[in-house]
Enzyme design. Sequence first.
Site, PDB file in Angstrom:
ATOM      1  N   HIS A  22      81.426  24.165  43.233  1.00  0.00           N
ATOM      2  CA  HIS A  22      80.346  23.344  43.256  1.00  0.00           C
ATOM      3  C   HIS A  22      79.187  23.609  43.949  1.00  0.00           C
ATOM      4  O   HIS A  22      78.145  23.496  43.498  1.00  0.00           O
ATOM      5  CB  HIS A  22      80.872  21.978  44.047  1.00  0.00           C
ATOM      6  CG  HIS A  22      82.098  21.241  43.440  1.00  0.00           C
ATOM      7  ND1 HIS A  22      83.241  20.761  44.098  1.00  0.00           N
ATOM      8  CD2 HIS A  22      82.171  21.052  42.335  1.00  0.00           C
ATOM      9  CE1 HIS A  22      83.989  20.227  43.462  1.00  0.00           C
ATOM     10  NE2 HIS A  22      83.594  20.204  42.048  1.00  0.00           N
ATOM     11  N   LYS A  46      90.831   6.808  39.793  1.00  0.00           N
ATOM     12  CA  LYS A  46      90.863   8.192  40.391  1.00  0.00           C
ATOM     13  C   LYS A  46      91.130   8.261  41.925  1.00  0.00           C
ATOM     14  O   LYS A  46      89.784   8.517  42.514  1.00  0.00           O
ATOM     15  CB  LYS A  46      89.701   9.046  39.917  1.00  0.00           C
ATOM     16  CG  LYS A  46      90.132  10.340  39.147  1.00  0.00           C
ATOM     17  CD  LYS A  46      88.983  11.209  38.664  1.00  0.00           C
ATOM     18  CE  LYS A  46      89.385  12.390  38.089  1.00  0.00           C
ATOM     19  NZ  LYS A  46      88.169  13.072  37.523  1.00  0.00           N
ATOM     20  N   ARG A  95      83.626  26.598  34.518  1.00  0.00           N
ATOM     21  CA  ARG A  95      84.232  27.592  35.152  1.00  0.00           C
ATOM     22  C   ARG A  95      84.667  28.514  33.881  1.00  0.00           C
ATOM     23  O   ARG A  95      84.510  29.652  33.790  1.00  0.00           O
ATOM     24  CB  ARG A  95      85.533  27.213  35.771  1.00  0.00           C
ATOM     25  CG  ARG A  95      85.240  26.752  37.278  1.00  0.00           C
ATOM     26  CD  ARG A  95      86.237  26.045  37.768  1.00  0.00           C
ATOM     27  NE  ARG A  95      86.375  24.578  37.263  1.00  0.00           N
ATOM     28  CZ  ARG A  95      86.938  23.762  37.473  1.00  0.00           C
ATOM     29  NH1 ARG A  95      87.805  23.923  38.447  1.00  0.00           N
ATOM     30  NH2 ARG A  95      86.810  22.413  36.919  1.00  0.00           N
ATOM     31  N   SER A 133      88.922  21.847  43.247  1.00  0.00           N
ATOM     32  CA  SER A 133      89.376  20.771  44.421  1.00  0.00           C
ATOM     33  C   SER A 133      90.639  20.720  44.119  1.00  0.00           C
ATOM     34  O   SER A 133      91.539  20.515  45.207  1.00  0.00           O
ATOM     35  CB  SER A 133      88.659  19.443  44.067  1.00  0.00           C
ATOM     36  OG  SER A 133      87.358  19.582  44.018  1.00  0.00           O
TER      37      SER A 133
HETATM   38  P1  ADP Z   1      85.039  15.358  37.790  1.00  0.00           P
HETATM   39  O1  ADP Z   1      86.139  14.727  38.177  1.00  0.00           O
HETATM   40  O2  ADP Z   1      83.717  14.737  37.408  1.00  0.00           O
HETATM   41  O3  ADP Z   1      85.318  16.719  36.724  1.00  0.00           O
HETATM   42  P2  ADP Z   1      84.839  17.543  39.761  1.00  0.00           P
HETATM   43  O4  ADP Z   1      84.390  17.572  41.377  1.00  0.00           O
HETATM   44  O5  ADP Z   1      86.136  18.142  39.532  1.00  0.00           O
HETATM   45  O6  ADP Z   1      84.529  16.120  39.482  1.00  0.00           O
HETATM   46  O7  ADP Z   1      83.553  18.744  39.365  1.00  0.00           O
HETATM   47  C1  ADP Z   1      82.291  18.413  39.184  1.00  0.00           C
HETATM   48  C2  ADP Z   1      81.446  19.242  38.405  1.00  0.00           C
HETATM   49  O8  ADP Z   1      81.630  20.660  38.859  1.00  0.00           O
HETATM   50  C3  ADP Z   1      82.331  19.662  36.847  1.00  0.00           C
HETATM   51  O9  ADP Z   1      81.086  19.680  35.897  1.00  0.00           O
HETATM   52  C4  ADP Z   1      82.983  20.621  36.965  1.00  0.00           C
HETATM   53  O10 ADP Z   1      83.302  21.218  35.899  1.00  0.00           O
HETATM   54  C5  ADP Z   1      82.353  21.479  38.107  1.00  0.00           C
HETATM   55  N1  ADP Z   1      83.240  22.555  38.545  1.00  0.00           N
HETATM   56  C6  ADP Z   1      84.450  22.191  39.536  1.00  0.00           C
HETATM   57  N2  ADP Z   1      84.508  23.403  40.177  1.00  0.00           N
HETATM   58  C7  ADP Z   1      83.864  24.323  39.769  1.00  0.00           C
HETATM   59  C8  ADP Z   1      83.867  25.519  40.091  1.00  0.00           C
HETATM   60  N3  ADP Z   1      84.725  26.592  40.667  1.00  0.00           N
HETATM   61  N4  ADP Z   1      82.637  26.326  39.527  1.00  0.00           N
HETATM   62  C9  ADP Z   1      81.923  25.781  38.866  1.00  0.00           C
HETATM   63  N5  ADP Z   1      81.919  24.732  38.442  1.00  0.00           N
HETATM   64  C10 ADP Z   1      82.854  23.812  38.953  1.00  0.00           C
END
Ligand code: ADP
Length: 159
Positions: A22, A46, A95, A133
């Site tokens: 992130h 969620k 990713r 996460s």
């Molecule tokens: P959501 O529940 O909205 O998917 P997340 O916190 O899981 O929220 O992810 C927020 C954003 O960050 C999404 O666009 C996700 O694809 C991206 N993301 C999550 N992990 C990574 C990572 N390791 N590298 C790049 N982008 C990521």
Amino acid sequence: MDNNNQKIAIYPGSFDPITLGHLDVLKDGAKMFDKVIIAVADNPNKTGMFSVEKRKELIKASIKDLPNVEVDSFSGLTINYAKEKGATILLRGLRAVSDFEYEMQLSQNNRALSEDIKTVFLITRPEYNFISSSSVKEILNNGGDISKFVPKEVAKIIG
Ligand code: ADP
């Protein structure tokens, strides 16, 4: 143009908790836009491991060297929140191909709801590709070391 001719982007997500992946996307986004608001989605469907307040605290601790980044939370539709903030960009990270289908659908839904707001995707560095996460939560629940997955400030607080 956005408020005061500034290009404002919203980076929405669960961030439960924020990871190095992130943060990588956020840092690149902060170089591209005048202001980035990283916004924790408060989604009643969620329930996360961390409260929205805790997630914001962890983000705040991680972005001390990013002066044009703000932390916030929101509920309801992301595009409504973006409009409220005068933002015209939604920032999302990719990713792997596995993220693509979901992200494309989300982006097309948002586009159908508002023509004025565009989604920009940034691809993370390969070394952060495997980080999510959910894996951080799994490791934490089993007493493992999360320091390679999250910003060092976050590891200090929850590690
Ligand atoms: P959501 O529940 O909205 O998917 P997340 O916190 O899981 O929220 O992810 C927020 C954003 O960050 C999404 O666009 C996700 O694809 C991206 N993301 C999550 N992990 C990574 C990572 N390791 N590298 C790049 N982008 C990521």
